[in-house]
Design a protein around this motif. Sequence first.
Motif, PDB file in Angstrom:
ATOM      1  N   ASP A 444       0.810  -1.226   0.000  1.00  0.00           N
ATOM      2  CA  ASP A 444       0.000   0.000   0.000  1.00  0.00           C
ATOM      3  C   ASP A 444       0.840   1.271   0.000  1.00  0.00           C
ATOM      4  O   ASP A 444       0.324   2.366  -0.212  1.00  0.00           O
ATOM      5  CB  ASP A 444      -0.962   0.015   1.190  1.00  0.00           C
ATOM      6  N   ASP A 445       2.151   1.160   0.257  1.00  0.00           N
ATOM      7  CA  ASP A 445       3.024   2.331   0.166  1.00  0.00           C
ATOM      8  C   ASP A 445       3.696   2.420  -1.200  1.00  0.00           C
ATOM      9  O   ASP A 445       4.665   3.142  -1.382  1.00  0.00           O
ATOM     10  CB  ASP A 445       4.083   2.302   1.270  1.00  0.00           C
ATOM     11  N   ARG A 446       3.175   1.626  -2.174  1.00  0.00           N
ATOM     12  CA  ARG A 446       3.613   1.633  -3.568  1.00  0.00           C
ATOM     13  C   ARG A 446       4.994   1.002  -3.785  1.00  0.00           C
ATOM     14  O   ARG A 446       5.586   1.139  -4.853  1.00  0.00           O
ATOM     15  CB  ARG A 446       3.603   3.060  -4.137  1.00  0.00           C
ATOM     16  N   LEU A 447       5.503   0.334  -2.749  1.00  0.00           N
ATOM     17  CA  LEU A 447       6.725  -0.439  -2.927  1.00  0.00           C
ATOM     18  C   LEU A 447       6.355  -1.848  -3.385  1.00  0.00           C
ATOM     19  O   LEU A 447       5.296  -2.364  -3.039  1.00  0.00           O
ATOM     20  CB  LEU A 447       7.522  -0.488  -1.617  1.00  0.00           C
ATOM     21  N   HIS A 448       7.235  -2.475  -4.157  1.00  0.00           N
ATOM     22  CA  HIS A 448       6.955  -3.796  -4.703  1.00  0.00           C
ATOM     23  C   HIS A 448       7.799  -4.846  -4.006  1.00  0.00           C
ATOM     24  O   HIS A 448       8.878  -4.562  -3.484  1.00  0.00           O
ATOM     25  CB  HIS A 448       7.249  -3.830  -6.211  1.00  0.00           C
ATOM     26  N   ARG A 449       7.291  -6.061  -3.992  1.00  0.00           N
ATOM     27  CA  ARG A 449       8.039  -7.179  -3.415  1.00  0.00           C
ATOM     28  C   ARG A 449       7.890  -8.377  -4.350  1.00  0.00           C
ATOM     29  O   ARG A 449       6.773  -8.789  -4.663  1.00  0.00           O
ATOM     30  CB  ARG A 449       7.487  -7.485  -2.024  1.00  0.00           C
ATOM     31  N   GLN A 450       9.023  -8.908  -4.817  1.00  0.00           N
ATOM     32  CA  GLN A 450       9.023 -10.071  -5.695  1.00  0.00           C
ATOM     33  C   GLN A 450       9.625 -11.255  -4.953  1.00  0.00           C
ATOM     34  O   GLN A 450      10.737 -11.164  -4.421  1.00  0.00           O
ATOM     35  CB  GLN A 450       9.812  -9.784  -6.978  1.00  0.00           C
ATOM     36  N   LEU A 451       8.901 -12.358  -4.932  1.00  0.00           N
ATOM     37  CA  LEU A 451       9.325 -13.549  -4.202  1.00  0.00           C
ATOM     38  C   LEU A 451       9.241 -14.753  -5.115  1.00  0.00           C
ATOM     39  O   LEU A 451       8.389 -14.822  -6.010  1.00  0.00           O
ATOM     40  CB  LEU A 451       8.431 -13.775  -2.970  1.00  0.00           C
ATOM     41  N   SER A 452      10.102 -15.704  -4.886  1.00  0.00           N
ATOM     42  CA  SER A 452      10.035 -16.953  -5.655  1.00  0.00           C
ATOM     43  C   SER A 452      10.564 -18.095  -4.802  1.00  0.00           C
ATOM     44  O   SER A 452      11.438 -17.898  -3.939  1.00  0.00           O
ATOM     45  CB  SER A 452      10.856 -16.830  -6.952  1.00  0.00           C
ATOM     46  N   CYS A 453      10.038 -19.276  -5.014  1.00  0.00           N
ATOM     47  CA  CYS A 453      10.494 -20.456  -4.272  1.00  0.00           C
ATOM     48  C   CYS A 453      10.060 -21.712  -5.015  1.00  0.00           C
ATOM     49  O   CYS A 453       9.171 -21.685  -5.878  1.00  0.00           O
ATOM     50  CB  CYS A 453       9.938 -20.458  -2.851  1.00  0.00           C
ATOM     51  N   ASP A 454      10.694 -22.817  -4.683  1.00  0.00           N
ATOM     52  CA  ASP A 454      10.300 -24.116  -5.217  1.00  0.00           C
ATOM     53  C   ASP A 454       9.227 -24.710  -4.327  1.00  0.00           C
ATOM     54  O   ASP A 454       9.309 -24.639  -3.087  1.00  0.00           O
ATOM     55  CB  ASP A 454      11.508 -25.059  -5.287  1.00  0.00           C
ATOM     56  N   VAL A 455       8.208 -25.291  -4.950  1.00  0.00           N
ATOM     57  CA  VAL A 455       7.077 -25.858  -4.222  1.00  0.00           C
ATOM     58  C   VAL A 455       7.024 -27.355  -4.466  1.00  0.00           C
ATOM     59  O   VAL A 455       7.018 -27.804  -5.619  1.00  0.00           O
ATOM     60  CB  VAL A 455       5.747 -25.205  -4.665  1.00  0.00           C
ATOM     61  N   LEU A 456       6.988 -28.120  -3.381  1.00  0.00           N
ATOM     62  CA  LEU A 456       6.882 -29.575  -3.471  1.00  0.00           C
ATOM     63  C   LEU A 456       5.408 -29.980  -3.468  1.00  0.00           C
ATOM     64  O   LEU A 456       4.549 -29.233  -2.988  1.00  0.00           O
ATOM     65  CB  LEU A 456       7.604 -30.224  -2.292  1.00  0.00           C
ATOM     66  N   PRO A 457       5.104 -31.173  -3.988  1.00  0.00           N
ATOM     67  CA  PRO A 457       3.699 -31.629  -3.983  1.00  0.00           C
ATOM     68  C   PRO A 457       3.099 -31.682  -2.583  1.00  0.00           C
ATOM     69  O   PRO A 457       1.884 -31.560  -2.414  1.00  0.00           O
ATOM     70  CB  PRO A 457       3.784 -33.024  -4.604  1.00  0.00           C
ATOM     71  N   SER A 458       3.937 -31.851  -1.578  1.00  0.00           N
ATOM     72  CA  SER A 458       3.437 -31.950  -0.204  1.00  0.00           C
ATOM     73  C   SER A 458       3.132 -30.596   0.424  1.00  0.00           C
ATOM     74  O   SER A 458       2.505 -30.512   1.480  1.00  0.00           O
ATOM     75  CB  SER A 458       4.463 -32.688   0.669  1.00  0.00           C
ATOM     76  N   ASP A 459       3.594 -29.501  -0.213  1.00  0.00           N
ATOM     77  CA  ASP A 459       3.356 -28.165   0.326  1.00  0.00           C
ATOM     78  C   ASP A 459       1.890 -27.757   0.129  1.00  0.00           C
ATOM     79  O   ASP A 459       1.343 -27.915  -0.966  1.00  0.00           O
ATOM     80  CB  ASP A 459       4.262 -27.126  -0.355  1.00  0.00           C
ATOM     81  N   THR A 460       1.295 -27.236   1.171  1.00  0.00           N
ATOM     82  CA  THR A 460      -0.104 -26.783   1.097  1.00  0.00           C
ATOM     83  C   THR A 460      -0.157 -25.262   1.058  1.00  0.00           C
ATOM     84  O   THR A 460       0.765 -24.585   1.524  1.00  0.00           O
ATOM     85  CB  THR A 460      -0.914 -27.283   2.314  1.00  0.00           C
ATOM     86  N   PRO A 461      -1.234 -24.701   0.516  1.00  0.00           N
ATOM     87  CA  PRO A 461      -1.378 -23.234   0.518  1.00  0.00           C
ATOM     88  C   PRO A 461      -1.290 -22.636   1.913  1.00  0.00           C
ATOM     89  O   PRO A 461      -0.717 -21.569   2.116  1.00  0.00           O
ATOM     90  CB  PRO A 461      -2.764 -23.021  -0.098  1.00  0.00           C
ATOM     91  N   LYS A 462      -1.843 -23.362   2.897  1.00  0.00           N
ATOM     92  CA  LYS A 462      -1.817 -22.865   4.271  1.00  0.00           C
ATOM     93  C   LYS A 462      -0.387 -22.789   4.798  1.00  0.00           C
ATOM     94  O   LYS A 462       0.001 -21.817   5.467  1.00  0.00           O
ATOM     95  CB  LYS A 462      -2.662 -23.773   5.164  1.00  0.00           C
ATOM     96  N   ASP A 463       0.419 -23.824   4.484  1.00  0.00           N
ATOM     97  CA  ASP A 463       1.820 -23.831   4.934  1.00  0.00           C
ATOM     98  C   ASP A 463       2.603 -22.692   4.288  1.00  0.00           C
ATOM     99  O   ASP A 463       3.411 -22.026   4.948  1.00  0.00           O
ATOM    100  CB  ASP A 463       2.483 -25.171   4.593  1.00  0.00           C
ATOM    101  N   LEU A 464       2.380 -22.477   2.996  1.00  0.00           N
ATOM    102  CA  LEU A 464       3.099 -21.418   2.289  1.00  0.00           C
ATOM    103  C   LEU A 464       2.725 -20.033   2.824  1.00  0.00           C
ATOM    104  O   LEU A 464       3.584 -19.172   2.995  1.00  0.00           O
ATOM    105  CB  LEU A 464       2.811 -21.492   0.790  1.00  0.00           C
ATOM    106  N   ALA A 465       1.434 -19.836   3.098  1.00  0.00           N
ATOM    107  CA  ALA A 465       0.978 -18.549   3.645  1.00  0.00           C
ATOM    108  C   ALA A 465       1.588 -18.310   5.025  1.00  0.00           C
ATOM    109  O   ALA A 465       2.018 -17.199   5.349  1.00  0.00           O
ATOM    110  CB  ALA A 465      -0.547 -18.509   3.723  1.00  0.00           C
ATOM    111  N   SER A 466       1.650 -19.367   5.846  1.00  0.00           N
ATOM    112  CA  SER A 466       2.245 -19.251   7.185  1.00  0.00           C
ATOM    113  C   SER A 466       3.727 -18.916   7.096  1.00  0.00           C
ATOM    114  O   SER A 466       4.259 -18.151   7.911  1.00  0.00           O
ATOM    115  CB  SER A 466       2.045 -20.553   7.966  1.00  0.00           C
ATOM    116  N   GLU A 467       4.406 -19.477   6.097  1.00  0.00           N
ATOM    117  CA  GLU A 467       5.827 -19.202   5.920  1.00  0.00           C
ATOM    118  C   GLU A 467       6.048 -17.737   5.506  1.00  0.00           C
ATOM    119  O   GLU A 467       7.009 -17.094   5.938  1.00  0.00           O
ATOM    120  CB  GLU A 467       6.401 -20.146   4.863  1.00  0.00           C
TER     121      GLU A 467
END
Length: 490
Positions: A444-467
């Motif tokens: 909301d302060d107009r700054l950008h954030r770019q993230l990337s990571c490898d995702v395994l089949p065992s990773d859940t959306p909930k786990d990724l959000a918590s991380e």
Amino acid sequence: MTMSVPEKISGSGGKEEESEDESEILEESPCGRWQKRREQVSQGNVPGIESAYLAMDTEEGVEVVWNEVEFSDKKVFKSFEERIREMFENLTQVEHPNIVKFHKYWLDMRENRARVIFITEYMSSGSLKQFLKKTKKNHKTMNVKAWKRWCTQILSALSYLHSCDPPIIHGNLTCDTIFIQHNGLIKIGSVWHRLFVNVFAEAIHGNVHQHRDEVRNQHFFAPEYSLAEDDYAIDIFSFGICALEMAVLEIQANGDTAVSKEAIDYAGQLLEDSLMREFIQSCVRTEAKTRPTAHDLLFHRVLFEVHSLKLLAAHCFINNQYLLPENCVEEKTKSYDPNGIMAEINHRERPGVHLKYSHVSPLELDKFLEDVKNGIYPLMNFASQRPHHIPRALSMSQEQMETVKTPTPEPQETETRKVVQIQCNLEANEEGTRSHLSLFLKMDDRLHRQLSCDVLPSDTPKDLASELVHHAFISEYLRDAFSTVLCQWL
């Protein structure tokens, strides 16, 4: 404690041009983000604050205030250290559009001194007291709509503070600690007042006194102020006096003496609106238990109104903006036929009313959304009371301690900014054993954030959000929303 931040202390004849000496960098925060300059700002009689300087936020490129509190005895400071961390950590969690932002704090312990340094938002437009004086000087009267809007914003902030868990009592609400920006946005400062005068008064170096000791401000404080049983009701009393002063512009005092109860009663009688008079009188009742809460006052007849569909829609849009593409308002308005009818009102005995898209100005709509986002039109009148949990202080291990530019490190970072736009991309590798997730976040302060990571089949959306929350890439309140968004991609 007054936070009369707007007045800069200039050296040579009040020249506006900043000298090289004033812009000189004297010190940096351990993380390097905050740079203390030589130019001081007037804080008035703030308990315990030895000095306050203008500083630069190098990440956002804005001016902030660098406040310093020096303790007289390092051993005494050590005995308070855990509580200091806990209480200042709680203050960093306070997030409300009508409260002066408390950005950061850290402890500085050297051979013969101990300091608490904290960074606050710089309010350059001036205090409400200054604005009221200018208005009266120009022989103007207070606009009732503006008065109602200001009261609503102040009560919105007080309701938020009082509903925190544990509750936060302001304890120093005056027209000097309320600030008004050029767009009409109201913010209350000095939220940390009771931290100094009630907890650390004896340990702080220098002349520590309560702002109540100033004769001109005694009338803002409730009769039970400083007693063991005082609670949120002292803020309601102070708000009532502020509301009265906002309505009449000034409560007359006899020279330098305190404003008397008779002067307050006389100012109240000047109000032509009986509802305004009743509203203020309910706030300044002698018996604390008979005063209404900030939440209750938002339902008083003088303030309460049924919110327009436009305002409800604007809040809904702002709260879910991170789910929408960038510039969606502009793109949508361009795609509509100006002569198209977006709504119509039918009447039986006379022609109906057609509302066309051409009747809506995109610029006015953008400004309205920006005002809603900034907190000028809070949506409080029918909101249910629910506690805002203020987490306890974060403990830090010795391994985390840094000694970069000052000896004591800052607490662990947490993200508090909102995400206004999300772009997500998921690419699977050839073997299908893992995928590569790329996220683009616009804050909301107009700054950008770019993230990337490898995702395994065992990773859940909930786990990724918590991380993402754990590493302070997104704020805690966005955890569930991010989990929902990631579900669409994984």
